[in-house]
Motif scaffolding. Structure first.
Motif, mmCIF file in Angstrom:
data_model
loop_
_atom_site.group_PDB
_atom_site.id
_atom_site.type_symbol
_atom_site.label_atom_id
_atom_site.label_comp_id
_atom_site.label_asym_id
_atom_site.label_seq_id
_atom_site.Cartn_x
_atom_site.Cartn_y
_atom_site.Cartn_z
ATOM 1 N N LEU A 199 0.838 -1.202 0.000
ATOM 2 C CA LEU A 199 0.000 0.000 0.000
ATOM 3 C C LEU A 199 0.875 1.256 0.000
ATOM 4 O O LEU A 199 0.663 2.170 -0.798
ATOM 5 N N LEU A 200 1.858 1.317 0.890
ATOM 6 C CA LEU A 200 2.730 2.490 0.945
ATOM 7 C C LEU A 200 3.538 2.646 -0.337
ATOM 8 O O LEU A 200 3.748 3.766 -0.817
ATOM 9 N N LEU A 201 3.988 1.537 -0.909
ATOM 10 C CA LEU A 201 4.731 1.626 -2.163
ATOM 11 C C LEU A 201 3.827 2.130 -3.285
ATOM 12 O O LEU A 201 4.261 2.903 -4.142
ATOM 13 N N SER A 202 2.568 1.726 -3.277
ATOM 14 C CA SER A 202 1.612 2.227 -4.266
ATOM 15 C C SER A 202 1.435 3.732 -4.118
ATOM 16 O O SER A 202 1.426 4.470 -5.109
ATOM 17 N N LEU A 242 3.553 5.817 -2.816
ATOM 18 C CA LEU A 242 4.812 6.423 -3.233
ATOM 19 C C LEU A 242 4.874 6.569 -4.751
ATOM 20 O O LEU A 242 5.235 7.622 -5.278
ATOM 21 N N LEU A 243 4.498 5.511 -5.455
ATOM 22 C CA LEU A 243 4.625 5.493 -6.914
ATOM 23 C C LEU A 243 3.471 6.164 -7.642
ATOM 24 O O LEU A 243 3.644 6.667 -8.754
ATOM 25 N N HIS A 244 2.295 6.154 -7.040
ATOM 26 C CA HIS A 244 1.095 6.667 -7.713
ATOM 27 C C HIS A 244 0.318 7.628 -6.815
ATOM 28 O O HIS A 244 -0.906 7.530 -6.715
ATOM 29 N N ASP A 245 1.020 8.539 -6.165
ATOM 30 C CA ASP A 245 0.364 9.453 -5.235
ATOM 31 C C ASP A 245 -0.646 10.351 -5.937
ATOM 32 O O ASP A 245 -1.568 10.866 -5.313
ATOM 33 N N HIS A 246 -0.489 10.528 -7.245
ATOM 34 C CA HIS A 246 -1.397 11.387 -8.011
ATOM 35 C C HIS A 246 -2.811 10.807 -8.102
ATOM 36 O O HIS A 246 -3.750 11.522 -8.398
ATOM 37 N N THR A 247 -2.946 9.510 -7.836
ATOM 38 C CA THR A 247 -4.282 8.915 -7.847
ATOM 39 C C THR A 247 -4.810 8.924 -6.420
ATOM 40 O O THR A 247 -4.049 8.810 -5.463
ATOM 41 N N GLY A 248 -6.080 9.046 -6.268
ATOM 42 C CA GLY A 248 -6.653 9.067 -4.926
ATOM 43 C C GLY A 248 -7.045 7.699 -4.432
ATOM 44 O O GLY A 248 -7.434 7.532 -3.288
ATOM 45 N N GLU A 305 16.623 0.935 0.755
ATOM 46 C CA GLU A 305 16.076 2.139 0.115
ATOM 47 C C GLU A 305 14.549 2.083 0.081
ATOM 48 O O GLU A 305 13.877 3.093 0.297
ATOM 49 N N ALA A 306 13.990 0.906 -0.179
ATOM 50 C CA ALA A 306 12.525 0.755 -0.200
ATOM 51 C C ALA A 306 11.942 0.971 1.192
ATOM 52 O O ALA A 306 10.920 1.649 1.351
ATOM 53 N N ILE A 307 12.600 0.419 2.211
ATOM 54 C CA ILE A 307 12.129 0.608 3.587
ATOM 55 C C ILE A 307 12.208 2.083 3.965
ATOM 56 O O ILE A 307 11.264 2.635 4.541
ATOM 57 N N SER A 308 13.302 2.740 3.631
ATOM 58 C CA SER A 308 13.433 4.177 3.929
ATOM 59 C C SER A 308 12.370 4.991 3.215
ATOM 60 O O SER A 308 11.794 5.922 3.796
ATOM 61 N N ALA A 309 12.093 4.652 1.960
ATOM 62 C CA ALA A 309 11.084 5.384 1.183
ATOM 63 C C ALA A 309 9.709 5.234 1.808
ATOM 64 O O ALA A 309 8.959 6.213 1.921
ATOM 65 N N GLN A 310 9.365 4.026 2.251
ATOM 66 C CA GLN A 310 8.033 3.864 2.851
ATOM 67 C C GLN A 310 7.969 4.554 4.205
ATOM 68 O O GLN A 310 6.924 5.087 4.578
ATOM 69 N N GLU A 311 9.066 4.585 4.945
ATOM 70 C CA GLU A 311 9.073 5.310 6.220
ATOM 71 C C GLU A 311 8.882 6.808 5.987
ATOM 72 O O GLU A 311 8.186 7.476 6.752
ATOM 73 N N PHE A 367 5.469 11.664 5.996
ATOM 74 C CA PHE A 367 4.834 12.690 5.166
ATOM 75 C C PHE A 367 3.326 12.693 5.395
ATOM 76 O O PHE A 367 2.716 13.739 5.578
ATOM 77 N N ARG A 368 2.714 11.509 5.410
ATOM 78 C CA ARG A 368 1.268 11.413 5.652
ATOM 79 C C ARG A 368 0.911 11.911 7.051
ATOM 80 O O ARG A 368 -0.106 12.550 7.249
ATOM 81 N N ARG A 369 1.765 11.610 8.020
ATOM 82 C CA ARG A 369 1.527 12.074 9.391
ATOM 83 C C ARG A 369 1.540 13.600 9.430
ATOM 84 O O ARG A 369 0.688 14.230 10.053
ATOM 85 N N GLN A 370 2.496 14.201 8.748
ATOM 86 C CA GLN A 370 2.587 15.665 8.720
ATOM 87 C C GLN A 370 1.403 16.270 7.965
ATOM 88 O O GLN A 370 0.885 17.298 8.375
ATOM 89 N N GLN A 371 0.949 15.620 6.901
ATOM 90 C CA GLN A 371 -0.213 16.109 6.160
ATOM 91 C C GLN A 371 -1.449 16.152 7.055
ATOM 92 O O GLN A 371 -2.239 17.089 6.984
ATOM 93 N N ARG A 372 -1.619 15.116 7.857
ATOM 94 C CA ARG A 372 -2.805 15.048 8.739
ATOM 95 C C ARG A 372 -2.765 16.119 9.817
ATOM 96 O O ARG A 372 -3.790 16.509 10.365
#
Length: 193
Positions: free
Chosen positions: A115-118, A120-126, A175-181, A186-191
């Motif tokens: 889910l987090l990788l999705s 990351l890669l497709h944030d433009h979709t809701g 790198e993948a683990i760091s990206a999802q973290e 980022f989501r926490r800050q957005q909220r």
């Protein structure tokens, strides 16, 4: 290795329990359909009708199933030291980690969240439901809301997401683990705003 749990509800810290664990191995980017794990677990309590309506597992189905602790220990042995992958994996890991002490096991495996990788890669979709991610990536969805069915779907999603990560300059597990973290933070800050 990709896994999923079906449960009696959404609140493990309030007594909800695992009723099924399913998993499938991935080797060199290929889903190993012949290397699966699937066990029902007796939660030691009735399964609420709402939960049964979602995953289809009833009290009768788990009457002769091994207790949750035994299933968790068997899953731990199956998983070994593999990277654990899931779709919204924090949910499933919460159930497993709450059982660690009682089961005398430790789930300290690295984890990746499809889910987090999705996101990351497709944030433009809701849309980041399992069904919408699968459709976007051309993955068929089968056995939805069964532990093995969701594991197999997530495994197919994950193999396609992994192919896209180098485009984001992500080519290693760390790198993948760091990206999802970073996505979580980022989501926490957005909220917060």
């Amino acid at each position: 290795m990709v896994f999923d749990c079906e449960t009696t509800g959404l609140a493990p810290s309030q007594g909800d329990e695992i009723v099924s664990i399913g998993a499938v191995r991935i080797h060199r980017g290929q889903v190993m359909h012949g290397e699966t794990f699937e066990l029902l677990a007796n939660p030691g309590r009735p399964i609420p009708a709402l939960a049964t309506s979602i995953h289809g597992i009833s009290d009768e189905d788990i009457a002769d199933a091994p207790p949750v602790e035994e299933v968790v220990r068997r899953f731990h042995a199956y998983a070994g030291d593999a990277v654990l992958v899931g779709f919204n994996i924090a949910f499933d890991m919460r159930f497993l980690r709450l059982k660690q002490r009682r089961c005398d096991v430790r789930f300290d495996n690295p984890t990746l969240d499809a889910l987090l990788l999705s996101i990351l890669l497709h944030d433009h979709t809701g849309e980041h439901t399992m069904e919408s991610v699968a459709e976007r990536l051309g993955v068929g969805v089968g056995g939805r809301h069964t532990a093995l069915g969701d594991s197999l779907t997530t495994a197919e999603i994950f193999t396609r997401l992994i192919e896209l990560l180098p485009g984001e300059s992500i080519s290693t597990l760390s790198e993948a683990i760091s990206a999802q973290e970073r996505m979580v933070e980022f989501r926490r800050q957005q909220r917060a705003f």
